[in-house]
Design an enzyme around this catalytic site. Sequence first.
Site, short mmCIF file in Angstrom:
data_model
loop_
_atom_site.label_atom_id
_atom_site.label_comp_id
_atom_site.label_asym_id
_atom_site.label_seq_id
_atom_site.Cartn_x
_atom_site.Cartn_y
_atom_site.Cartn_z
N GLY A 40 0.85 -1.18 0.00
CA GLY A 40 0.00 0.00 0.00
C GLY A 40 0.88 1.22 0.00
CG ASP A 119 5.25 -3.68 6.58
OD1 ASP A 119 4.55 -3.30 5.63
OD2 ASP A 119 5.51 -2.95 7.57
N PRO A 121 7.34 -1.53 1.57
CG PRO A 121 9.31 -0.43 1.11
CD PRO A 121 8.75 -1.78 1.37
CG HIS A 123 8.37 5.76 -0.26
ND1 HIS A 123 7.45 5.38 0.66
CD2 HIS A 123 8.83 6.96 0.13
CE1 HIS A 123 7.36 6.32 1.59
NE2 HIS A 123 8.19 7.28 1.28
CE LYS A 175 -5.73 5.02 6.36
NZ LYS A 175 -4.90 6.22 6.27
CG ASP A 177 -12.44 3.79 10.25
OD1 ASP A 177 -11.85 3.31 9.26
OD2 ASP A 177 -11.86 4.45 11.13
CG LEU A 478 59.83 -25.05 -30.84
CD1 LEU A 478 61.22 -25.65 -30.58
CD2 LEU A 478 59.03 -24.97 -29.54
N GLY A 482 61.72 -20.10 -37.64
CA GLY A 482 61.83 -19.58 -39.01
C GLY A 482 60.49 -19.49 -39.71
CB SER A 551 49.32 -22.46 -33.64
OG SER A 551 50.22 -22.76 -34.68
#
Lengths: 640, 302
Positions: A40, A119, A121, A123, A175, A177, A478, A482, A551
């Site tokens: 809410g 609970d 929030p 925002h 609410k 009431d 290697l 060459g 490689s």
Amino acid sequence: MSATINQDSVYQVDSLIAEDIDAYLDRHQHKSLLRFITCGSVDDGKSTLIGRLLYDSKMIFEDQLAALEADSKKVGTQGQEIDFALLVDGLAAEREQGITIDVAYRFFATDKRKFIVADTPGHEQYTRNMVTGASTADLAVILIDARKGVLVQTRRHSYLAHLIGIKNIVLAVNKMDLVGYDQKVFDAIVADYTEFANSIGIKSFVPMPISGFKGDNITGPSENTPWYTGPALMEHLETVPLDVSTDQEKPFRLPVQWVNRPNLDFRGFAGLISAGTVKPGQAVRVLPSGKTSSVTRIVTLDGDLEEAVAGQSVTLTFADEIDCSRGDVISVSDNPPEVSDQFEATIVWMDEAEMLPGRPYWLKLATQTVTATIQAPKYQVNVNTMEHLAAKTLDLNAIGVANFATDKPIVFEPYEANRQLGGFILIDKITNATVGAGMIHFSLRRAQNVHWQATDISREKHASLKNQKPAVLWFTGLSGAGKSTIANLVEKKLVRMNRHTFLLDGDNVRHGLNKDLGFTDADRIENIRRVGEVAKLMTDAGLIVLTAFISPFRQERQLVRDMMAPGEFIEVHIDTSLDEAEKRDVKGLYKKARAGELKNFTGIDSPYEAPEAPEIRIDTSKMSADEAAQHIVDILIGEG
Amino acid sequence: MSNRTLTHLERLESESIHIFREVIANAEKPVMLYSVGKDSAVMLHLARKAFYPSPPPFPLLHVDTTWKFKAMYEMRDRMAKEAGMDLLVYQNPEAKERGINPFDHGPLHTDMWKTEGLKQALDLYGFDVAFGGARRDEEKSRAKERVFSFRSANHRWDPKNQRPELWNLYNARKAKGESIRVFPISNWTELDIWQYIHLNDIPIVPLYFSAKRPTVERDGLLLMVDDERFPLKPGEEPVMRSIRFRTLGCYPLTGAVESEAATLPEVIQEMLLTTTSERQGRAIDKDAGDASMEKKKQEGYF
């Protein structure tokens, strides 16, 4: 349906405690567990409602009540009356501000169920907290202030609850009431909400007129709302079906958390069953390997079980010794979950630092942790209007849809089918913060979605224009053998013969294309893979490509060979002994390597795997560089 | 097929076992803080369930103040042996040397023996994850603490900077020097703990059950004279009363309640009918007003 709950029943339970504690305990051992969230806006009365539920279920002790009365006078917002919200708002800073700013968990119980309330929030900047609280909830209570009706926040909360997959939604018009318990006000709000709920795909919800402050329709029917015939809030919470029960009807899934090996005779796979049921003898499949076996035992400290169901943590043993480790998913054998390395998902961004498409994040789903990259969002959702917006990234609390790619395939299901196998978190690799939460829609199969673009000028056309057969002359050997020298001479000879060539030299490529790579094994492999891809494109263009790379690994040379059209890969081994190469040491590298200044140097502290059957082998102790070059040209042209 | 409804205790048990296993899959050097109370008893039982037939793959750590009840020391040694786990006992050497005690030093006693002692022990052994038996229903600041709760290199908790915990996914990644406190029984209530002990016949310290014990009354608290170190005031005589304890800590700081509840169902019955909350018998929460536990936690108290 259970009997109507009213204030008196709380006291009946109390009398059972006094009269027959064993009967009471027996009843309470059979309670089920419902987790729900309340959402809410700041003033809708969430904390008051939760405080009221705690109070009405006798979860508040006299000392707490005394403290509450004192606090209510000091910092309360309800004048001299008890401010139930103070029971719930925990941290000191929040109490001073008079608002809840994080997720807090509260507990209460009736004689039918235990409840855990998140609970969360209201925002806007705390979407993150609501999504967190909702992720474990079976039910959401959406609070509306009867005086204000359906607000932007109401829509946002409902959208998030629906997004996270909550099927039971209570619309608590609070609410009452303050509006004189007017049925017309209630009906208008419900009509308004129904229209919105339908538009975002919420199939059903339960509306109820309440007052958290006064206690109307909380534990029993209120005399103030004779026109309302539905359940009171507590009654509804006690009887609503639980997700964990419906999960049992789904195909069996158990993400493996830990392999239990106390000795050589026992190998158990421990985890929480996320869906379905399992019995000894059941055929199972382990994903992603796909290997099958059957369950022999369901092991627990209290003895073996005949059956285990979704929601239980168990240890299984198999009839066969198959590979299975943390991150794998044990599934019913004939209906396994998906395995893929690409999928589409909704994502909720939870970090101050915005999402970076292309950056690798840790992705944790069930017990699997992999590296994932996110593509630019397809769109972002405006959580107030549900509109789709174009977006390049996602900021804190933004929600969007994007494609994901993982570095290895993961086992998952769409979030809609299985929360545990469809929900994931994203973790920043540097800060370790949990930066996002995602819910998978479906997998994207690479082959189906990355298509080859057909081009009109074929590789044959390219080659015939140049009047030559494309080829890759792959020089390996290697350092100092060459390779570059001989390759260079070969190219000169070919160009004199009007051949179209290109020489890819190891050192040169590392100045550009591969300058991000070092000399670790992983980097050497990637180096060769990239060169292979470039060489392949050049042969498509009809060129004769010469490459000069050490490689050193057979596997990578094989990988490149496999990329090329048959016969176009010509491996040239420039065979110079290590002694000879080191003696020449043209670039002074061997000296450095021997001195320990160069790490991972081939032949010294990194291996060179000589070709077993090269197309051409040049023994440099038996011929000069020029003779070698001529020999290679003769073979190439002879072949072409 | 008819679905089997898991009870709330089965769900809680399963969640706790899942948490234990997640920690073990991620931690380098975990430990369980063992305080010998009923919450520790349940936590230890859950750990044994999580790893059965292996023993729990971590030691127990008791941060001792030397001022616990004798019966607690006996229970501690017995349970460690039964579980097949190593027991590490740590006593802050500085507190020992300076003779810090609850009679003369008030809040400093808790600070030096427990808060500092815990930090020292974790640093000494280099534990990266410590299981603790805190529950969210105990106290307001705990209601908001995560299951995986991070501590900086100097053991501080930052309540404003907690990681979101979604579904049952726990992010256990930590920076160098950081450690994690993990609370496997976060979602249990006091009644859940008692019911679970009852249902599983888990051994607990006999002090939870009523018996005739020597007591004196101090500042509204009924204290038990557990050994000869208890300084009696002139003219003060221990009185034998039928008492038991709802929580257990250092004996000079733990208030008893007068009770005839000598069996577990009677204890539960009394708890359900009582009208004051559990921690009221402990002096510790009252130090600095309402936010005292939050402050203690930020400073490194478990």
